[in-house]
Write a protein that holds these residues in place. Sequence first.
Motif, PDB file in Angstrom:
ATOM      1  N   SER A  52      -6.772 -30.411  12.453  1.00  0.00           N
ATOM      2  CA  SER A  52      -6.327 -29.045  12.679  1.00  0.00           C
ATOM      3  C   SER A  52      -7.490 -28.078  12.499  1.00  0.00           C
ATOM      4  O   SER A  52      -8.351 -28.286  11.645  1.00  0.00           O
ATOM      5  CB  SER A  52      -5.200 -28.692  11.702  1.00  0.00           C
ATOM      6  N   PRO A  53      -7.530 -27.001  13.292  1.00  0.00           N
ATOM      7  CA  PRO A  53      -8.649 -26.057  13.205  1.00  0.00           C
ATOM      8  C   PRO A  53      -8.701 -25.345  11.863  1.00  0.00           C
ATOM      9  O   PRO A  53      -7.687 -25.183  11.181  1.00  0.00           O
ATOM     10  CB  PRO A  53      -8.355 -25.072  14.343  1.00  0.00           C
ATOM     11  N   LEU A  54      -9.897 -24.916  11.487  1.00  0.00           N
ATOM     12  CA  LEU A  54     -10.065 -24.069  10.321  1.00  0.00           C
ATOM     13  C   LEU A  54      -9.486 -22.690  10.616  1.00  0.00           C
ATOM     14  O   LEU A  54      -9.372 -22.285  11.770  1.00  0.00           O
ATOM     15  CB  LEU A  54     -11.545 -23.955   9.955  1.00  0.00           C
ATOM     16  N   ARG A  55      -9.147 -21.958   9.570  1.00  0.00           N
ATOM     17  CA  ARG A  55      -8.554 -20.627   9.725  1.00  0.00           C
ATOM     18  C   ARG A  55      -9.431 -19.620   8.987  1.00  0.00           C
ATOM     19  O   ARG A  55      -9.692 -19.758   7.794  1.00  0.00           O
ATOM     20  CB  ARG A  55      -7.133 -20.629   9.185  1.00  0.00           C
ATOM     21  N   LEU A  56      -9.887 -18.604   9.716  1.00  0.00           N
ATOM     22  CA  LEU A  56     -10.781 -17.588   9.177  1.00  0.00           C
ATOM     23  C   LEU A  56     -10.146 -16.210   9.344  1.00  0.00           C
ATOM     24  O   LEU A  56      -9.647 -15.882  10.420  1.00  0.00           O
ATOM     25  CB  LEU A  56     -12.132 -17.621   9.900  1.00  0.00           C
ATOM     26  N   ASN A  63      -7.272  -1.257  12.162  1.00  0.00           N
ATOM     27  CA  ASN A  63      -5.904  -1.291  11.647  1.00  0.00           C
ATOM     28  C   ASN A  63      -5.365  -2.700  11.508  1.00  0.00           C
ATOM     29  O   ASN A  63      -4.187  -2.872  11.206  1.00  0.00           O
ATOM     30  CB  ASN A  63      -4.980  -0.502  12.593  1.00  0.00           C
ATOM     31  N   THR A  64      -6.190  -3.698  11.736  1.00  0.00           N
ATOM     32  CA  THR A  64      -5.712  -5.079  11.713  1.00  0.00           C
ATOM     33  C   THR A  64      -6.643  -5.981  10.913  1.00  0.00           C
ATOM     34  O   THR A  64      -7.798  -5.643  10.658  1.00  0.00           O
ATOM     35  CB  THR A  64      -5.610  -5.656  13.148  1.00  0.00           C
ATOM     36  N   ILE A  65      -6.094  -7.128  10.514  1.00  0.00           N
ATOM     37  CA  ILE A  65      -6.890  -8.224   9.959  1.00  0.00           C
ATOM     38  C   ILE A  65      -6.880  -9.333  10.999  1.00  0.00           C
ATOM     39  O   ILE A  65      -5.828  -9.867  11.343  1.00  0.00           O
ATOM     40  CB  ILE A  65      -6.309  -8.736   8.631  1.00  0.00           C
ATOM     41  N   GLN A  66      -8.048  -9.652  11.525  1.00  0.00           N
ATOM     42  CA  GLN A  66      -8.160 -10.657  12.577  1.00  0.00           C
ATOM     43  C   GLN A  66      -8.101 -12.056  11.982  1.00  0.00           C
ATOM     44  O   GLN A  66      -8.799 -12.352  11.013  1.00  0.00           O
ATOM     45  CB  GLN A  66      -9.486 -10.485  13.332  1.00  0.00           C
ATOM     46  N   CYS A  67      -7.267 -12.913  12.557  1.00  0.00           N
ATOM     47  CA  CYS A  67      -7.151 -14.307  12.123  1.00  0.00           C
ATOM     48  C   CYS A  67      -7.681 -15.211  13.230  1.00  0.00           C
ATOM     49  O   CYS A  67      -7.145 -15.197  14.346  1.00  0.00           O
ATOM     50  CB  CYS A  67      -5.705 -14.663  11.801  1.00  0.00           C
TER      51      CYS A  67
END
Length: 282
Positions: A52-56, A63-67
């Motif tokens: 499964s890919p890593l999550r950063l 106004n956002t938090i990029q995932c």
Amino acid sequence: MSGYRTLHRIKPSKQDGDESSSPPPPIWRVRFSPCRSSAPSSSSSLPSSSPSPLRLLAAGASNTIQCYSLTERTNKDANTDDILDASAMSVECTDCLVSKEYGDCVDDGDGAAFVPSRATLGYAALDIARNYCGADPASGSEIVVASQLGGKVCVWFRLDPMLIEKGMSVATEDEPATTTRENTKYIRPHAEFSIDAATGTTLAIRPPTLGNYYTKKETDIIVALGCANGAVILCKTGILAARPGGGENAGSSSVVIGDSSSSVGESINVLSKSTPGEIVAT
């Protein structure tokens, strides 16, 4: 250093309504999640045996938090000590964490989208942890806490992909509003509150592994917020802390990875009965 350069080549998406000529907003905080992103889809060009890919997660002046989902386009297992090949890294923005007041949801005929209502300085502090009070570091779902200047705090809960594959889901009444636009999900927080005395520039999730605190009496995940006078405030997030062997709390977030007592298709509650932002210590 190759991996460092790769992360800096990530270009934020334009979901905030920025013009193409506008420079990308600066990033204040970057954190790797202890949980993985979802497994590659069947349409992906990656080998089916790939992990499964890593999550950063990246928080900055927006106004956002990029995932982001980070995957190496090889058969190499990212769980080993092998060095990842930055030149073969695939990066995709899958989620955007937004506040409850993040614009309005409109339908332009091509699907719903969030329209930002105002500019902010973004999220100055960010922390991530697994929601599990046991000793196993690979158990528990994802808890994300972020704060803006002035002490506004947002809390997001995300089921671990292994639990999702088992058919588990968050109870409907606990699930926040989510809108998908161009394969990117805009997710509002499960809990949101403001602490006037907090600066909003620093916070930390009290590690759920501190089982001596997370008892049957105090079941909320706790977050520590820094203040301008040097004090640290501990307050409740409104999210239940998952404890090993917590099956007696029916419908709670006690379901964890590897729990044989959990059933397929189970719906769990993650919200506590506490008021988010309730101060427990200073």
